[in-house]
Write an enzyme that holds these catalytic residues in place. Structure first.
Site, PDB file in Angstrom:
ATOM      1  N   ASP A  35       1.071  -0.967  -0.213  1.00 40.24           N
ATOM      2  CA  ASP A  35       0.094   0.032   0.294  1.00 40.24           C
ATOM      3  C   ASP A  35       1.028   0.516  -0.075  1.00 40.24           C
ATOM      4  O   ASP A  35       0.526   2.019  -0.634  1.00 40.24           O
ATOM      5  CB  ASP A  35      -1.076   0.065   1.302  1.00 40.24           C
ATOM      6  N   ASP A  39       1.004   4.727  -2.609  1.00 45.65           N
ATOM      7  CA  ASP A  39       0.569   5.371  -2.601  1.00 45.65           C
ATOM      8  C   ASP A  39       1.889   7.025  -3.091  1.00 45.65           C
ATOM      9  O   ASP A  39       1.284   8.153  -3.020  1.00 45.65           O
ATOM     10  CB  ASP A  39       0.862   5.606  -0.796  1.00 45.65           C
ATOM     11  N   LYS A 120     -27.191 -13.618  -8.619  1.00 44.46           N
ATOM     12  CA  LYS A 120     -27.988 -12.101  -8.714  1.00 44.46           C
ATOM     13  C   LYS A 120     -27.495 -11.487  -7.609  1.00 44.46           C
ATOM     14  O   LYS A 120     -27.367 -11.763  -6.413  1.00 44.46           O
ATOM     15  CB  LYS A 120     -29.332 -12.284  -8.597  1.00 44.46           C
ATOM     16  N   ASP A 122     -26.531  -8.609  -4.834  1.00 45.64           N
ATOM     17  CA  ASP A 122     -27.396  -7.325  -3.850  1.00 45.64           C
ATOM     18  C   ASP A 122     -26.957  -6.026  -3.857  1.00 45.64           C
ATOM     19  O   ASP A 122     -26.179  -6.234  -3.358  1.00 45.64           O
ATOM     20  CB  ASP A 122     -28.584  -8.263  -2.533  1.00 45.64           C
TER      21      ASP A 122
END
Ligand code: IVH
Length: 676
Positions: A35, A39, A120, A122
Site C-alpha cells: 500500500d 501511495d 443475482k 444484491d
C-alpha cells in the site's frame, strides 16, 4: 519540477502503472506492491497534476479520489432501456421458463439449450459508457429510461477501468451491479460507530447510500465493488455471438466479471447450479439474492424479445426467505409519538437475509399471545427480501424451565400513565399525552425530520437532551430556544450552538405539505399531507373541515378523516399550532382547485392495487393519476379489490389476485386506462 514535456511523459507512465496495480489489487485480488508503494506512485501523480493543471484529464487515476461536490445529479437518458427481470421461485418455474422458450423459438423440447447461470447480486444497477476506449459517463438505472448522472462516483470504484486497451469498440456501454462486500460493510460500519454515526442496515443500503453521494470524495472513501453482467450499446456488432462470449471479452478488456458464473445445460443444469450456489451462499463475501439464468445465444435472445419490461430470455430464480434461530433476551415496549405502545423483542443478534437483526417488532399484545413468546425463548426469525424481519415460531423444546409468561404493561414505562386499548383496536396506547416525555420526544423527532420541517443538526440525542432538560415540551417550543440554552448542552460549542439556532430559524419558511406532515396527525403520511394541502390550501381551512368532506377525497378513508378532525379539535393541538404561527412559521401559498364531484369521475368507487415495478411511470405518479380519476389505491389485495396493476418482479400480491380471480393488467394496460 520537471518541464511540461517530461512531466507529461512521466504522468502517462505513472497512470499506466497505477491502473495496472488497481487491476491486480481490485480485479485479480493479487497485489504485487505494498500500500505504501502504491501511495507513493499516487502522490507523485498528484504532485505533477498540482503543477500542471492540463494533466488532470477525465481518465487520470487521480479521478478515483473524487472531485468537487455537486448540487444535484443531472440526468442521463439510456440509449437502450435498462430492463428488469422476471422472477421464478420453484423448480417448476424454471422448467416452465425453459419449456416456454423452446416453444417461442420453435425448437424441439429434446434440444437442450445452453444457459449462463450467474449470481443475482444484491446491489444497484449502473450503466457505464466508454467512447474511443475512455470512460465517459455512468448512470443509475432510474426508471429504466432515464437515470442519474453518477459519473464522478463510479470513477472512484477502483476495479472499473478508466481507459480500455487499444482495439476496443468505439462506443461501448457496459452494465453491472455495484455492491459492497461483507468485509467492506463491516469496516464501514465500524468507522461509522467511531464517528458516532448511525450504522447502515445492510450492504445494499450502504452501497446505495455511497453511490448516490453528491460529494464523490465520500464515495471514494467507501469500499464499493462491481461486477459487469451485460452490454448496453456497442458499435462493434461482431463483438460476440453468445452471452458467455460477451462476458469473456469484457473480462479481457479489464472489466470485473463475477468469477462464479457458469455455462450450464438446460433447466436441469440451471437447477443443479442453483443448489450448489445455495450451499456456497453463506460463505460468499457478498450478498446474492438469487440466480439469474440467461439464454446463451444472442440471436435467440433477440428472437425471444421482451414481455412488459423484462426479457423473455432471462429469469431470476430467487432464494427462499431465510430463517434462523436465536434467543429472545428481553421483551420491552416502545412508546410512539401518538402514544401507541409497541412490544419489541430484543434478540441475541443474528445475521439473516442479509441484515443483522437484534430487535423485531411483536406488533401488539395479541401477536405475543398468538406466538406464545416469552423472554428466554428460542425463536425462528424470518426475513425475505426487503420485508421487515419477524418471529415465525417459538421452539418449545428449548424453553428454559423457569420461564414466565409475558405480562403486557398496564402503565407506560416512560410516564407511568395508564395504558388503554382504544375501542375495538388491538393497539394499546399510553394515555399520558403531552406529559409523556416519550411521546413528546417522538413527536419532536418527527417534526424535525427530513421530510417534515427538515431541521438539519437536530439529531435524536439532542432532542432527548432538550426534552430531558425541560427546555422544550412541544414542537412550538423549538422556536423559543435560545442560543445560551443550546450552548449549555453537552457537546455544543459557540459555533455549533449558533448553527442550530440558525437552522431552526431558517426552517420557519416552509411549505404547507411539510408542515402538515410535521404535525404528526395520526395516519397522515407524506402523500396524504400533500393531498390535504392541495385541497384546502391553508391550515385554517383544513382545521374547519368535517369528516364527510374529507372522506369524499380519493385517498382518505373514514379513520383518517376522523383522525384529522379529532386532531384539530383538540385544545392542546390548537394551542401548539397557534404558537407555531405566532413564532413566525409560515408557508408559501397554494392555489387550490375546486373539489371535483366524485360521482363524475370515471374510476369512482374502484379499488385498485399496484404491485411490482413500473417502468414508464413512477409508482407515486401512477397512484396520483388513478386517484385523480376517482379510484381508491390501496396496498393489499382482497376480495374488495377491483383491479390489480402488475409490474415486473411482482410477487405475492399478483399471486393472490390470481387466486381471487381479480382482473389484472400490466403497465401498458394501465397507461391506456389512464389515457382513455
Ligand atoms: S441482468 C435484461 N444479471 O437485478 C437484463 N441483473 O431484477 C437485466 N441484477 O436491475 C439485468 N445481478 O440490478 C442481471 N447477474 C445479473 C444481476 C442482475 C443483479 C439486478 C439488476 C437488475 C435487477 C433485475
Amino acid at each position: 519540477m520537471p518541464d511540461i514535456t517530461t512531466a507529461r511523459a512521466r504522468h502517462a507512465e505513472l497512470s499506466n502503472e497505477i491502473e495496472h496495480h488497481n487491476r491486480l489489487y481490485y480485479t485479480q485480488d493479487a497485489p504485487s506492491i505494498s500500500d505504501f508503494e502504491y501511495d507513493e506512485l499516487m502522490q507523485e501523480l498528484l504532485a505533477l497534476e498540482a503543477e500542471y493543471a492540463e494533466l488532470v484529464t477525465p481518465e487520470s487515476p487521480s479521478q478515483r479520489v473524487g472531485s468537487a461536490a455537486l448540487d444535484e445529479f443531472s440526468q442521463i437518458k439510456h440509449e437502450r432501456p435498462m430492463l428488469s427481470l422476471s422472477n421464478g421461485f420453484s423448480d417448476d418455474d424454471i422448467r416452465e421458463f425453459d419449456r416456454r422458450l423452446h416453444k417461442e423459438l420453435g425448437q424441439a423440447e429434446e434440444r437442450v439449450f445452453d444457459y449462463v447461470a450467474e449470481p443475482k447480486l444484491d446491489g444497484l444497477a449502473v450503466s457505464i459508457y466508454y467512447e474511443k476506449g475512455v470512460f465517459k459517463h455512468a448512470a443509475t438505472r432510474g426508471d429504466g429510461k432515464v437515470g442519474e448522472d453518477i459519473t464522478q462516483n463510479v470513477k472512484t470504484i477502483r476495479s472499473i477501468p478508466l481507459v480500455l486497451p487499444a482495439g476496443s469498440p468505439d462506443r461501448l456501454e457496459v452494465r453491472g451491479e455495484v455492491f459492497m462486500s461483507h468485509a467492506g460493510f463491516a469496516k464501514l460500519n465500524q468507522a461509522q460507530a467511531e464517528l458516532d454515526k448511525k450504522p447502515f442496515v445492510n450492504p445494499r443500503n450502504a452501497a446505495a447510500g455511497s453511490l448516490r453521494q453528491l460529494d464523490s470524495k465520500v464515495t471514494a472513501s467507501r469500499p464499493l465493488d462491481i461486477f459487469i453482467y451485460s452490454l448496453g450499446v456497442i458499435s462493434d456488432e461482431s463483438f460476440a455471438t453468445t452471452h458467455s462470449q460477451t462476458l469473456e471479452r469484457l473480462a479481457d478488456l479489464g472489466f470485473p466479471v463475477c468469477p462464479l458464473l457458469e455455462k450450464v445445460k438446460g433447466a436441469e443444469g440451471c437447477l443443479d447450479y442453483f443448489s450448489r450456489l445455495s450451499e456456497q451462499r453463506a460463505n460468499l463475501d457478498y450478498e446474492i439474492d438469487g440466480i439469474v439464468y440467461k439464454l446463451d445465444r444472442l440471436d435467440w435472445q433477440a428472437s425471444a424479445g421482451f414481455i412488459a419490461k423484462a426479457p423473455r430470455w432471462a429469469l431470476a430464480h430467487k432464494f427462499p426467505a431465510q430463517e434462523k434461530s436465536t434467543v429472545v433476551n428481553d421483551i420491552d415496549v416502545q412508546v410512539g409519538r401518538t402514544g401507541a405502545i409497541t412490544p419489541v423483542a430484543r434478540l441475541e443478534p443474528l445475521f439473516v437475509g442479509g441484515v443483522t437483526v437484534s430487535n423485531v417488532t411483536l406488533h401488539n399484545q395479541s401477536e405475543i399471545q398468538r406466538l406464545g413468546v416469552r423472554v428466554g425463548d428460542t425463536v425462528i426469525v424470518r426475513r425475505a427480501g426487503d420485508v421487515i424481519p419477524q418471529i415465525v415460531s417459538v421452539n418449545l423444546d428449548k424453553r428454559p424451565g423457569d420461564s414466565q409468561e409475558y405480562v403486557f404493561p398496564t402503565h407506560c414505562p416512560e410516564c407511568n400513565s395508564e395504558v388503554v386499548a382504544e375501542g375495538e383496536s388491538i393497539i394499546a396506547r399510553c394515555s399520558g399525552g403531552l406529559i409523556c416525555s416519550a411521546q413528546v420526544k417522538q413527536a419532536i423527532k418527527h417534526f424535525v425530520s427530513r421530510k417534515a420541517m427538515d431541521i438539519d443538526g437536530l439529531g435524536e440525542k439532542i432532542v432527548d437532551a432538550l426534552v430531558q432538560e425541560g427546555l422544550i415540551n412541544n414542537v412550538a417550543d423549538l422556536f423559543k430556544l435560545e442560543y445560551e440554552q443550546v450552548l449549555e448542552l453537552e457537546g455544543f460549542a459557540e459555533k455549533s450552538a449558533q448553527n442550530l439556532i440558525d437552522r431552526i430559524r431558517d426552517s420557519k419558511k416552509t411549505e404547507l405539505p411539510r408542515l402538515l406532515f410535521a404535525l404528526g396527525i395520526p395516519q397522515v403520511g407524506e402523500s396524504t399531507a400533500e393531498q390535504l394541502a392541495n385541497t384546502f390550501g391553508s391550515l385554517e381551512a383544513l382545521s374547519k373541515t368535517d369528516v364527510e368532506t374529507l372522506e369524499s377525497l380519493p385517498d382518505i378513508g373514514p379513520i383518517v378523516a376522523e383522525n384529522i378532525v379529532l386532531f384539530f379539535s383538540e385544545v392542546n393541538n390548537q394551542s401548539v399550532i397557534g404558537s407555531l404561527l405566532s413564532a413566525g412559521v409560515e408557508y408559501s401559498e397554494i392555489v387550490v382547485d375546486d373539489l371535483p364531484d366524485p360521482d363524475s369521475l370515471p374510476l369512482n368507487g374502484k379499488t385498485i392495487v399496484l404491485t411490482g415495478a413500473l417502468q414508464e411511470l413512477s409508482r407515486s405518479d401512477a397512484k396520483k393519476r388513478l386517484q385523480a380519476l376517482g379510484a381508491k389505491v390501496t396496498g393489499s389485495v382482497s376480495k374488495k379489490t377491483d383491479l390489480v396493476v402488475v409490474g415486473t418482479d411482482a410477487g405475492s400480491k399478483a399471486a393472490k389476485a390470481e387466486e381471487l380471480g381479480i382482473e389484472m393488467i400490466d403497465e401498458d394496460g394501465l397507461i391506456s386506462l389512464l389515457e382513455n
